[in-house]
Design a protein around this motif. Structure first.
Motif, mmCIF file in Angstrom:
data_model
loop_
_atom_site.group_PDB
_atom_site.id
_atom_site.type_symbol
_atom_site.label_atom_id
_atom_site.label_comp_id
_atom_site.label_asym_id
_atom_site.label_seq_id
_atom_site.Cartn_x
_atom_site.Cartn_y
_atom_site.Cartn_z
ATOM 1 N N SER A 270 5.023 1.575 5.502
ATOM 2 C CA SER A 270 4.593 0.270 5.013
ATOM 3 C C SER A 270 5.663 -0.751 5.365
ATOM 4 C CB SER A 270 4.351 0.280 3.504
ATOM 5 O OG SER A 270 5.568 0.277 2.784
ATOM 6 N N ARG A 297 0.801 0.380 7.144
ATOM 7 C CA ARG A 297 0.109 -0.603 6.336
ATOM 8 C C ARG A 297 1.014 -1.827 6.245
ATOM 9 N NH1 ARG A 297 -2.719 2.857 7.476
ATOM 10 N NH2 ARG A 297 -4.025 4.195 6.168
ATOM 11 N N TYR A 299 1.783 -5.572 4.702
ATOM 12 C CA TYR A 299 1.529 -6.472 3.574
ATOM 13 C C TYR A 299 2.084 -7.844 3.969
ATOM 14 C CZ TYR A 299 0.250 -2.112 1.504
ATOM 15 O OH TYR A 299 -0.380 -0.904 1.275
ATOM 16 N N HIS A 311 -0.294 0.217 -2.417
ATOM 17 C CA HIS A 311 0.147 1.186 -1.411
ATOM 18 C C HIS A 311 0.191 2.602 -1.971
ATOM 19 C CE1 HIS A 311 1.637 2.271 2.473
ATOM 20 N NE2 HIS A 311 2.686 2.892 1.941
ATOM 21 N N GLU A 314 -3.004 4.101 -1.199
ATOM 22 C CA GLU A 314 -3.064 4.516 0.201
ATOM 23 C C GLU A 314 -2.336 5.848 0.392
ATOM 24 O OE1 GLU A 314 -4.403 3.013 2.930
ATOM 25 O OE2 GLU A 314 -5.189 1.241 1.929
#
Length: 334
Positions: A270, A297, A299, A311, A314
């Motif tokens: 992330s 991912r 943000y 998250h 996820e």
């Protein structure tokens, strides 16, 4: 707050020249094979504690880390399991310690074993720690940990911490209730950098989940990060104006973007695009160099807090799918 770093389109292809220091692999092989041992116990210890939870078993953990010195942790496991458990090993963010026995229950509630490693010398935040750092090179000329022992790779603070992290994964592989084929390492910020380091040093991991990882492309981070801890490096070099080259040489042995090139396990990253603590370009340096299968991912409008509980959702889905596709590695040992 608008991003002061590269835009997302550039981050997605950002692969700066980041020279690997001479002897990088030999340094880490020697560290892990020949780490000094002071005669302390060479076996992990797991002592069950009663913290008032009926559906989660909690163990006070002590693992022989760098030099054989004990590293604390908490191991949490669901009650009533009979099959070998998948395990999530978590490394903590900068300044955090392992906290209290009844905290951080998500992974155990999802049906996995969950080891939280204390970080030596840290834990001055609300999540207190129980592991001292008394080794040579532990002192520094500026507050914090990023420049402790930075005069050489052998004395640098994170040599000890990375070794601790590897030893914790090894301890979980030997635990009688853990499936060694289903171990994932994870962490936020500093913990994400440690997860990446472990991904390059430990073979056969099931997965790696670095969140907004620290210790990536350290030379760039030290020059552009607006908030600590990378600013500790700048503060040190303000005092020691003649040490820039030697400091970055030491730090290059601990750059998670180098370890990422040795990784083979699947990874879920992330990155937060408004992160002033771990600038997104530095996180993407590690992501773009990561050698195993990977996904990320992003943000876009978050700072260093990243995706938080969004998250976590996820990650829960990712780990479930990952473990479902793996064969069981062993039976529970008595």
């Amino acid at each position: 707050m608008p991003s002061a770093d590269l835009p997302l389109a550039e981050c997605l292809t950002y692969r700066p020249e980041l020279p690997l220091p001479d002897g990088f692999d030999d340094f880490w092989s020697a560290t892990l094979v020949e780490a000094p041992h002071d005669g302390a116990s060479d076996k992990p210890r797991f002592e069950e504690v009663d913290c008032g939870l009926s559906q989660v078993r909690t163990y006070d953990v002590s693992v022989p880390g760098y030099g054989g010195r004990p590293v604390s942790g908490w191991l949490r496991m669901p009650v009533g399991t009979t099959e070998p458990l998948g395990c999530v090993v978590e490394f903590l963010g900068y300044g955090r310690g392992r906290g209290l026995a009844h905290e951080q229950l998500m992974w155990a509630c999802a049906g996995y074993a969950h080891l939280v490693m204390d970080t030596r010398g840290q834990g001055w935040s609300a999540a207190g720690g129980d592991t001292a750092d008394t080794d040579p090179g532990a002192s520094g000329t500026v507050p914090g940990f990023l420049t402790r022992g930075v005069e050489s790779p052998e004395t640098y603070y994170y040599r000890r911490v990375v070794t601790d992290a590897v030893r914790c994964v090894e301890a979980m592989r030997e635990h009688p209730e853990i499936d060694p084929a289903r171990i994932v390492v994870t962490g936020v910020s500093q913990g994400g950098g440690l997860a990446l380091a472990v991904s390059g040093l430990v073979e056969g991991l099931a997965g790696v989940m670095p969140d907004v990882p620290f210790l990536c492309n350290i030379p760039r981070a030290a020059r552009i990060a607006g908030l600590p801890p990378y600013t500790e490096i700048a503060a040190y070099l303000q005092l020691h104006r003649d040490r820039t080259a030697s400091v970055f040489h030491t730090l290059s042995y601990f750059d998670a973007a180098h370890h990422a090139t040795r990784a083979t396990a699947p990874a879920l990253f992330s990155v937060a695009m408004m992160d002033e603590i771990c600038p997104p370009s530095t996180c993407f340096t590690a992501y773009n160099r990561y050698a195993g299968p990977k996904d990320v991912r992003v943000y876009e409008f978050n700072g260093h807090e990243g995706g938080t509980e969004h998250h976590r959702s996820e990650q829960l889905a990712w780990v479930r799918a990952l473990f479902a596709g793996l064969p069981t590695g062993q039976a529970v040992r008595s």
